[in-house]
Design an enzyme around this catalytic site. Sequence first.
Site, short mmCIF file in Angstrom:
data_model
loop_
_atom_site.label_atom_id
_atom_site.label_comp_id
_atom_site.label_asym_id
_atom_site.label_seq_id
_atom_site.Cartn_x
_atom_site.Cartn_y
_atom_site.Cartn_z
N HIS A 355 0.80 -1.23 0.00
CA HIS A 355 0.00 0.00 0.00
C HIS A 355 0.82 1.27 0.00
CE1 HIS A 355 -3.93 -1.93 0.93
NE2 HIS A 355 -3.14 -2.84 1.47
N ARG A 544 -5.87 11.38 6.05
CA ARG A 544 -4.83 11.46 7.08
C ARG A 544 -3.99 12.71 6.87
NH1 ARG A 544 -0.66 7.77 6.27
NH2 ARG A 544 -1.65 7.00 4.38
N THR A 651 -8.56 6.49 -1.90
CA THR A 651 -9.90 5.92 -2.10
C THR A 651 -10.95 7.00 -1.85
OG1 THR A 651 -9.64 5.05 0.14
CG2 THR A 651 -9.45 3.48 -1.67
N LYS A 655 -14.70 8.14 -3.68
CA LYS A 655 -15.96 8.42 -2.97
C LYS A 655 -16.52 9.77 -3.42
CE LYS A 655 -14.02 5.80 0.81
NZ LYS A 655 -13.08 5.92 1.93
C1 26W Z 1 3.93 1.16 9.72
C2 26W Z 1 3.07 2.25 10.21
C3 26W Z 1 2.01 2.65 9.25
C4 26W Z 1 0.79 2.06 9.30
C5 26W Z 1 -0.22 2.47 8.46
C6 26W Z 1 2.24 3.65 8.32
C7 26W Z 1 1.26 4.06 7.48
C8 26W Z 1 0.02 3.46 7.54
C9 26W Z 1 -1.05 3.94 6.62
C10 26W Z 1 -2.20 4.35 7.46
C11 26W Z 1 -1.31 2.99 5.51
C12 26W Z 1 -2.39 3.46 4.57
O1 26W Z 1 -3.50 3.76 4.94
N1 26W Z 1 -2.09 3.47 3.28
C13 26W Z 1 -3.06 3.88 2.27
O2 26W Z 1 -3.70 2.70 1.78
C14 26W Z 1 -4.77 3.03 0.92
C15 26W Z 1 -5.47 1.74 0.54
O3 26W Z 1 -4.67 1.02 -0.36
C16 26W Z 1 -4.30 3.81 -0.28
O4 26W Z 1 -5.42 4.20 -1.03
C17 26W Z 1 -3.52 5.04 0.15
O5 26W Z 1 -2.95 5.66 -0.99
C18 26W Z 1 -2.43 4.64 1.13
O6 26W Z 1 -1.77 5.78 1.65
#
Ligand code: 26W
Length: 810
Positions: A355, A544, A651, A655
């Site tokens: 991701h 975020r 995403t 929406k």
């Molecule tokens: C390791 C710590 C950590 C955990 C979670 C760092 C970053 C995260 C994010 C919250 C991960 C995340 O939400 N990524 C997003 O995933 C979506 C679903 O695939 C994508 O649409 C987004 O572009 C991506 O940033």
Amino acid sequence: MLLDKEIFKKDFKRKLITMFSEEIGEASSLHKYLALGGVVKEYMSEKWMKTNKQYTEGNNKQIYYFSLEFLIGKLLESNLINMGIRDICDEALKEMNIDLIDLENIEKDAGLGNGGLGRLAACFLDSMASLGIPGHGCGIRYKFGLFEQQIVDGYQIEVPDNWLKHQNIWETRKEDKAVIVKFGGNSYISEDNGKLSVVHQDYEPILAVPYDIPIVGYNKNNVNTLRLWSAETVDKDLNLEYFNSGEYLKAVEYKYSVESISQVLYPDNSNKNGKILRLKQQYFFVSAGLQSIIKRYKKMNVSLERLHEYIAVQINDTHPAVAVAELMRILIDEEGMNWDIAWNVTTNTMAYTNHTILAEALEKWPVDMFKKLLPRIYMIVEEIDRRFCSELMSKYHGDWNRINQMSIIHDGNIRMAHLAIVGSHSVNGVAKLHTEILKNQELSNFNNFYPKKINNKTNGITHRRWLIKSNKNLSGLITETIGESWIEEPIKLKELEKYSKDTVFQEKIAQVKENNKINFSNYIKQNYNIDIDPHSIFDVQVKRLHAYKRQILNVMNIMDTYNRLRENPNMDITPRTFFFGAKAFPGYHFAKQTIKLINSVASKINNDSTINGKLKVVFLENYGVSIAEKIIPCANVSEQISTASKEASGTGNMKFMMNGAITVATLDGANVEILESVGEDNIVKFGLNAEEVINYYKQGGYISTEIFNNDPRVNRILTQFTDGFLNVAKDEFNDIYHDLIYNNDEYFVLKDFDSYVNAQNKIEQLYRNHSRWQEMCIVNIANSGIFSSDNTIRQYADNIWNVHGVPVKL
Ligand code: 26W
């Protein structure tokens, strides 16, 4: 489901009595809500039981989506909708003088996630159930979700998100299905009469207790399961010796230390204990999940060597990547399989979704820590790495550089992404551009070694929650116009396109948006006492908070418009309200400062009467699924302005599009595919593209101070950030200033500024042409069907999982 109104009324009243010994007249709203939930859960229970029975008896392949996050939000309304009984319940409740919406509002959001990744998991669960695919979620039952955000004096304050405060009506505790997860101790191979076996001793056993939540398919009898694990002690809740000697805290200390594993989503991992806890969380749910899958599988009486024909595990980002080694452990140590067969089964069972390309999110665990916590798992990881490196050596001979880049263990760390790639048969990115970047840049070595493994599955969103549930006015209008077949087949939204130039339909679309905006403005007035002009353009950036998402770029454009308005209060612009919603990671200083910046700009602008109410900035506190459901249907403009190449997919962008907002977009993530589907005329793009950004990173050539020195608008805005203009201490935003100027603006905010301002001017011009604007909105809605997660899940099912829908019969 067919439901008789009178029967429902009886069931509801009976439930109130059995749960609380109360009649309607004396019951509080909370009790009414809990009773309603109880009745609804009862209605789905038989389907749930039959689903499990038929999946098992039919030996159907089961999919397990392993994820540390499930951002499901509220369930009452979506369950009622998916079961097809919302209208009848609404009517029946009205006849008993109860407002269904009031009860729905009582439910707390299940906020067990940070953002897109967690929400995607929730959309996928909804789609799997609605397509009749036997697909289940596996995660952690955090006692506290992502923190609740309060804004105090413009700053983010985090308070615990106590989502389980009321009883959680959806979950069922399944104590009899608990398993033991082992931590620590030591592990070695012992030989007895020439037979090797693994010993793991002196470990700490933790009890993993599952809580099951039913996931109801839309208009289907399938009810799948989200299984969330909770950590408990094995019979050691209370140390009686301490208790009897009056040391009450000590007596329960151990219990709390164990329960901390499932206490909170993303404990701060900036310190060592936080890191260990996070690794514990990962192994905890992965081990519990796999153990329970194997237990169930063994009841089928099919050889474990064929596990991958009946089970697929999707690893959601690297967080559950330890599943590769844990499945190997179970197959070898507990089931006596040999390595090669176990490896074949494991790699064919596992599939991994990436991701992000952001280095900070590619997890690594220090070998020392890992080994101490998971001694046996470490031995297996080492062996996987040893075998993998020897394969690399035979293919790339002396190319040590490449082998170093690819190995799983490197420089005292375990690279979880590498473990996931080596241990899976499929590795997918989440949008076309993202997958191309994975193939050609970040994972090019792996793509060379495994030419077919890396594939694309563009993300999607469930149109049931994000249109049918959250925008009833629009979905009603759509059905009235093209019939209701789009609900089962969202691609049919395309039929709306022929009405895009129809001025009567355009007017209806405009009216829906207007009504949504009026309702939302009233809601904001009532709940936050903020006045919003519902006739202004609603310009929304909710996601975020992260530097790459460039909320700062948005702020800079707002400041620029404000500066122009101050010079010329009669400037002819359409009034605009800019909405922000975002949580910042507690330890992420820059992100928290950005929230303070947004609020400082808001307070400056909103209190300036000289600009005649033409600009307003609103920060929506505690952004999450439920607020998203409220604001997205009102948006005219969708801000998708990340630095090209950084947003894996996004995403939210989908929406907004589905709800008829026009996207201001960089060519990043799925924005590229949105552009492809609506055409250049129906989106406003700007900024550097991914190739240009990547070239700057590789070759240099961008100097942010040049823009600072040469663009008076930029110069003025950044000066206003730091000279007291925003009524804060002069050094308040030093770090932001520093990043943009002295750190050379890693995310090209200044570089894209001019292009972004032009894009915003274009929006202004387009909006003035009422008919043209409505046409664009219709084209967006009409082409949003391919972004339904049903479409995405079909591709996972066909190309990765090799699974079909199983209609459940009652
Ligand atoms: C390791 C710590 C950590 C955990 C979670 C760092 C970053 C995260 C994010 C919250 C991960 C995340 O939400 N990524 C997003 O995933 C979506 C679903 O695939 C994508 O649409 C987004 O572009 C991506 O940033």
